[in-house]
Design an enzyme around this catalytic site. Structure first.
Site, PDB file in Angstrom:
ATOM      1  N   HIS A 108      -4.364  17.795 -32.394  1.00 21.16           N
ATOM      2  CA  HIS A 108      -4.140  17.088 -31.131  1.00 21.16           C
ATOM      3  C   HIS A 108      -5.423  16.562 -30.502  1.00 21.16           C
ATOM      4  O   HIS A 108      -5.407  15.596 -29.742  1.00 21.16           O
ATOM      5  CB  HIS A 108      -3.429  18.019 -30.146  1.00 21.16           C
ATOM      6  CG  HIS A 108      -2.648  17.288 -29.101  1.00 21.16           C
ATOM      7  ND1 HIS A 108      -1.507  17.802 -28.526  1.00 21.16           N
ATOM      8  CD2 HIS A 108      -2.813  16.083 -28.507  1.00 21.16           C
ATOM      9  CE1 HIS A 108      -1.021  16.950 -27.638  1.00 21.16           C
ATOM     10  NE2 HIS A 108      -1.806  15.898 -27.602  1.00 21.16           N
ATOM     11  N   TYR A 155       3.514  20.032 -25.504  1.00 20.95           N
ATOM     12  CA  TYR A 155       4.589  19.477 -24.692  1.00 20.95           C
ATOM     13  C   TYR A 155       5.695  20.499 -24.431  1.00 20.95           C
ATOM     14  O   TYR A 155       6.528  20.306 -23.556  1.00 20.95           O
ATOM     15  CB  TYR A 155       5.233  18.258 -25.374  1.00 20.95           C
ATOM     16  CG  TYR A 155       4.301  17.124 -25.702  1.00 20.95           C
ATOM     17  CD1 TYR A 155       2.977  17.092 -25.242  1.00 20.95           C
ATOM     18  CD2 TYR A 155       4.742  16.064 -26.483  1.00 20.95           C
ATOM     19  CE1 TYR A 155       2.136  16.052 -25.563  1.00 20.95           C
ATOM     20  CE2 TYR A 155       3.896  15.010 -26.799  1.00 20.95           C
ATOM     21  CZ  TYR A 155       2.593  15.013 -26.343  1.00 20.95           C
ATOM     22  OH  TYR A 155       1.766  13.969 -26.664  1.00 20.95           O
TER      23      TYR A 155
END
Length: 288
Positions: free
Chosen positions: A122, A56
């Site tokens: 992730h 991000y």
């Protein structure tokens, strides 16, 4: 779950004896400015958990916003401390143990919070060897006090079975996966429940793609709430940890207010029956 039994301060026990806030702000695809503002809006509204990731590119912004809010005696009138705010990040890429270990240290440094409450792999991308090596790095980060809780994200049943079969020192406490009434992932959620792995539900609002669905509209009217609140409450009553994302102060506040109503059993089944395997972004759960 009675309405009054849930609030933004509600925390769920995880497998290692620690606890995790049940509603968290997601900051996926937010710019530095948006993330900083959204974090402060959320903390002011009563949220106590922020979900970020290396991919991000806003770990630093989130960490600065948390620290700034904690040090602001006007905003933080209750005198909350670092340990009262839960911060999550995620490993961008599974590769070698050394690379993962270095990457985790970089995330801890970037957020500036001293440690990370929850660190996740992730995705399962990279193959079995890379997944297991990266998990070992998470275990060592926990042992060294850099991370409190370890987990995974986007892991399918076969990836979880693989990790459990490797007999790790620490089992994953969390699996973060896309879950909402239009993508219930019964296979994954059932497996995780059997193995005491909590589900974090990302995209719990299905990225607003089904807000005009007649069932959502009807239930919002019935319970005198928003469609988003219906979907978040469905997640909460299933025992999941929803991560609603918004950059709007008003929507962040509204998304956190789901303590004034309870969806009855018949309507919970109706919502779960909407499942159409709607994937709103990516689905790595079947990767090798």
């Amino acid at each position: 779950m009675a309405p009054n039994s849930f609030s933004l301060t509600t925390r769920l026990p995880v497998s290692n004896g620690l606890t995790i806030p049940q509603i968290q702000l997601g900051v996926y695809m937010m710019s530095s400015r948006q993330a900083s503002e959204a974090v402060k809006y959320a903390l002011n509204a009563g949220y106590r958990a922020i979900d970020s990731a290396q991919m991000y590119r806003n770990e630093r912004d989130c960490g600065k916003a948390i620290s700034s809010w904690l040090n602001d005696t006007n905003a933080n009138s209750s005198g909350l401390k670092r340990e009262d705010i839960f911060f999550t990040s995620k490993l961008a890429q599974n590769s070698s143990y050394a690379a993962a270990r270095k990457s985790i240290k970089s995330s801890v440094e970037a957020c500036g919070l001293g440690y990370i409450d929850l660190f996740l792999l992730h995705s399962p991308y990279g193959g079995k060897a890379a997944r297991l090596a990266s998990w070992k790095a998470v275990e060592d980060a926990i042992a060294d006090g850099e991370v409190k809780i370890g987990g995974v994200s986007n892991f399918g049943v076969k990836h979880l079975e693989e990790l459990i079969a490797s007999k790790p020192r620490i089992l994953p406490a969390i699996n973060q996966v896309e879950v909402h009434p239009f993508n219930t992932r019964e296979d994954i959620t059932s497996f995780c429940k059997q193995h005491n792995i909590l589900i974090e539900a990302y995209a719990p609002l299905a990225r607003a793609l089904r807000m005009k669905h007649p069932v959502i509209v009807a239930l919002a009217k019935k319970y005198q709430c928003t469609g988003a609140q219906v979907m978040i409450r469905w997640s909460v009553q299933n025992g999941y940890i929803p991560l609603p994302k918004s950059v709007s102060k008003e929507r962040i506040e509204s998304n956190g207010k789901v303590d004034f109503f309870e969806i009855d059993d018949a309507d919970m089944k109706k919502l779960s029956g909407l499942d159409e395997y709607l994937v709103t972004d990516w689905d790595p759960t079947d990767t090798d």
